[in-house]
Scaffold this motif. Structure first.
Motif, short mmCIF file in Angstrom:
data_model
loop_
_atom_site.label_atom_id
_atom_site.label_comp_id
_atom_site.label_asym_id
_atom_site.label_seq_id
_atom_site.Cartn_x
_atom_site.Cartn_y
_atom_site.Cartn_z
N GLU A 1 0.83 -1.21 0.00
CA GLU A 1 0.00 0.00 0.00
C GLU A 1 0.87 1.26 0.00
OE1 GLU A 1 -3.22 -0.46 -0.21
OE2 GLU A 1 -3.83 -2.18 0.99
N ASP B 1 2.64 -6.57 6.11
CA ASP B 1 2.42 -8.00 5.89
C ASP B 1 3.24 -8.49 4.70
OD1 ASP B 1 1.41 -10.52 5.88
OD2 ASP B 1 -0.61 -9.99 5.26
N GLY C 1 -5.94 -0.55 6.00
CA GLY C 1 -4.97 0.48 5.64
C GLY C 1 -5.19 1.08 4.28
N ASP C 2 -6.28 0.72 3.59
CA ASP C 2 -6.47 1.21 2.22
C ASP C 2 -7.45 2.36 2.15
OD1 ASP C 2 -8.72 -0.16 2.86
OD2 ASP C 2 -8.79 -1.40 1.06
N GLN D 1 -10.47 2.37 2.96
CA GLN D 1 -11.88 2.00 2.73
C GLN D 1 -12.68 2.24 4.00
OE1 GLN D 1 -11.66 -2.02 0.55
NE2 GLN D 1 -13.36 -0.90 -0.35
N ARG E 1 -11.49 2.02 -2.46
CA ARG E 1 -10.07 2.02 -2.18
C ARG E 1 -9.41 3.32 -2.59
NH1 ARG E 1 -5.84 -1.07 -1.92
NH2 ARG E 1 -6.25 -2.86 -0.61
N SER F 1 -7.60 -4.41 -4.68
CA SER F 1 -7.91 -5.23 -3.53
C SER F 1 -6.87 -6.34 -3.40
CB SER F 1 -9.29 -5.86 -3.68
OG SER F 1 -9.48 -6.81 -2.66
N LYS F 2 -6.40 -6.57 -2.18
CA LYS F 2 -5.42 -7.63 -1.94
C LYS F 2 -6.12 -8.93 -1.59
CE LYS F 2 -2.33 -4.38 -2.46
NZ LYS F 2 -3.17 -3.21 -2.62
N LYS G 1 -8.53 -15.90 -1.81
CA LYS G 1 -8.37 -15.53 -0.40
C LYS G 1 -9.73 -15.29 0.27
CE LYS G 1 -3.81 -13.36 0.10
NZ LYS G 1 -3.12 -12.10 0.37
N1 UDP Z 1 -3.98 -6.92 3.71
C1 UDP Z 1 -2.92 -7.54 4.39
N2 UDP Z 1 -2.50 -8.77 3.96
C2 UDP Z 1 -3.09 -9.43 2.92
C3 UDP Z 1 -4.17 -8.81 2.26
C4 UDP Z 1 -4.59 -7.56 2.69
O1 UDP Z 1 -2.37 -6.99 5.34
O2 UDP Z 1 -2.65 -10.54 2.60
C5 UDP Z 1 -4.42 -5.58 4.15
C6 UDP Z 1 -4.53 -4.56 3.04
O3 UDP Z 1 -3.33 -3.85 2.87
C7 UDP Z 1 -5.64 -3.66 3.56
C8 UDP Z 1 -6.51 -4.60 4.37
O4 UDP Z 1 -5.71 -5.73 4.70
O5 UDP Z 1 -5.13 -2.67 4.42
C9 UDP Z 1 -7.76 -5.03 3.62
O6 UDP Z 1 -7.38 -5.63 2.40
P1 UDP Z 1 -8.11 -5.30 1.03
O7 UDP Z 1 -8.44 -3.87 0.95
O8 UDP Z 1 -7.27 -5.85 -0.07
O9 UDP Z 1 -9.43 -6.16 1.17
P2 UDP Z 1 -10.89 -5.74 0.67
O10 UDP Z 1 -11.15 -4.38 1.23
O11 UDP Z 1 -10.84 -5.75 -0.81
O12 UDP Z 1 -11.78 -6.79 1.25
#
Ligand code: UDP
Ligand code: MG
Length: 339
Positions: free
Chosen positions: A20, A49, A101-102, A104, A205, A210-211, A216
């Motif tokens: 990020e 991470d 941390g994104d 959202q 975001r 998205s991670k 996952k």
């Molecule tokens: N994240 C992490 N490790 C992972 C995947 C995600 O630390 O393997 C963190 C990512 O940086 C973010 C948070 O977890 O701050 C939520 O992830 P993401 O936004 O990708 O998930 P989504 O919002 O799409 O469900």
């Protein structure tokens, strides 16, 4: 800036970060501005991470300027839930908030969670009123949360993620839990205490993607259902009952036909094959469900640490038993490398 760096902060913010780098400075600015409105001492615990981009460097550069910023760096990517778990191990606040941390989850919402905690709630979780994601993904989330609620034996609130604030006592309970399977919103619901939800609007975001690829997300969904429900196992048992009863009734019927009317079963290859395939399918499915539970048992009994820490900034080694800290690289080794 920080007048009493040694003192335990009142509020900790745990932030998992995976690739990020673009978001780090913006997140930091918004989070600090938001937390300062609470008027209490706070700390930011970032968990890198195993990022493969400049996330760690970005975190280090803010940590050197601001002693309230702490960083835990994993030796590889261990996953979001594990990162949150590590953050909870290291955080020292009387109240600990967890946030993505994104951006959202808006950091500006944390003071509202904090106010609610001050009113005496031990867990205040944020409930998503709206999401700004694909319609398909939104629908999948909706279905999953409703399914989980139906199946689970703990009361996991609808549409609530990890974005929440928790009292020190709750965090200590979570940290004391021996299980490796960290479905944080599940164990958080399990510990009980006074819990309440506050609605917020989930933002898109800030940067990057998205991670959480589908694989996952599926793993998270499986973990949620398998770890908090015995319904799949019971379904297998029920299915077995129904099929056995049907077979038994069919046998009686056929034997009766034979005795009463001397009729033979109409021979048929198709019907036989269909029955065999049907039963074979059910058996494999049941084995698979059993396997999901057995695999998790295997994972639990290995007793490996949950994560490996490569380095930390501004943190005492956590007293957590699930952590292994890599030993410092010896100066001689570093010199030999020319670093
Ligand atoms: N994240 C992490 N490790 C992972 C995947 C995600 O630390 O393997 C963190 C990512 O940086 C973010 C948070 O977890 O701050 C939520 O992830 P993401 O936004 O990708 O998930 P989504 O919002 O799409 O469900
Ligand atoms: Mg996100």
């Amino acid at each position: 800036m920080n007048t009493a760096p040694q003192q335990s902060p009142t509020l900790s913010l745990v932030v998992p970060m995976f690739n990020e780098e673009e978001t780090v400075p913006v997140f930091y600015r918004r989070a600090v501005a938001a937390l300062e409105t609470t008027g209490v001492p706070f700390e930011l615990v970032f968990v890198d991470d195993g990022s493969r981009d400049g996330t760690f460097e970005a975190l280090r550069s803010i940590a050197t300027q601001d002693p309230r910023v702490k960083v835990v760096r994993f030796s590889r990517n261990f996953g979001h839930q594990t990162a949150v778990t590590a953050g909870l191990h290291y955080a020292r606040g009387a109240a600990v908030a967890v946030i993505d941390g994104d951006l959202q989850d808006p950091p500006e919402f944390v003071p509202r969670l904090f106010e609610k905690w001050r009113e005496g709630y031990e867990v205040v979780y944020a409930v998503r009123r709206t999401r700004k994601e694909h319609a398909l993904k939104r629908a999948a989330y909706r279905v999953f949360y409703r399914l989980l609620r139906r199946l689970s034996y703990v009361d996991i609130p609808l549409d609530a993620g990890d974005f929440a604030i928790m009292d020190r006592r709750v965090v200590d309970e979570l940290n004391a839990m021996p299980e490796r399977n960290r479905f944080v919103r599940g164990i958080r619901a399990w510990v009980g205490f006074r819990q309440v939800g506050l609605e917020y609007d989930r933002e898109p975001r800030f940067a990057g993607e998205s991670k959480y690829p589908l694989s996952k997300l599926l793993k998270l969904a499986y973990d949620g259902v398998i770890s908090y429900s015995f319904v799949p196992l019971r379904m297998v048992t029920h299915l077995g009952f129904v099929i056995s009863l049907t077979a038994f009734a069919l046998v009686l019927y056929l034997v009766a036909l034979r005795i009463l009317y001397g009729e033979r079963l109409i021979t048929g290859w198709t019907s036989t094959v269909v029955v065999i395939l049907f039963l074979g399918g059910i058996q494999l499915l049941s084995l698979g469900i059993l396997g999901e539970y057995v695999g998790r048992i295997f994972d639990e009994v290995k007793r490996r640490p949950l994560y490996v820490v490569r380095e930390t900034i501004g943190l005492e080694p956590a007293a957590a038993k699930w952590r292994t800290e890599l030993s410092e690289e010896a100066p001689a080794v570093r010199a030999a490398r020319g670093a």
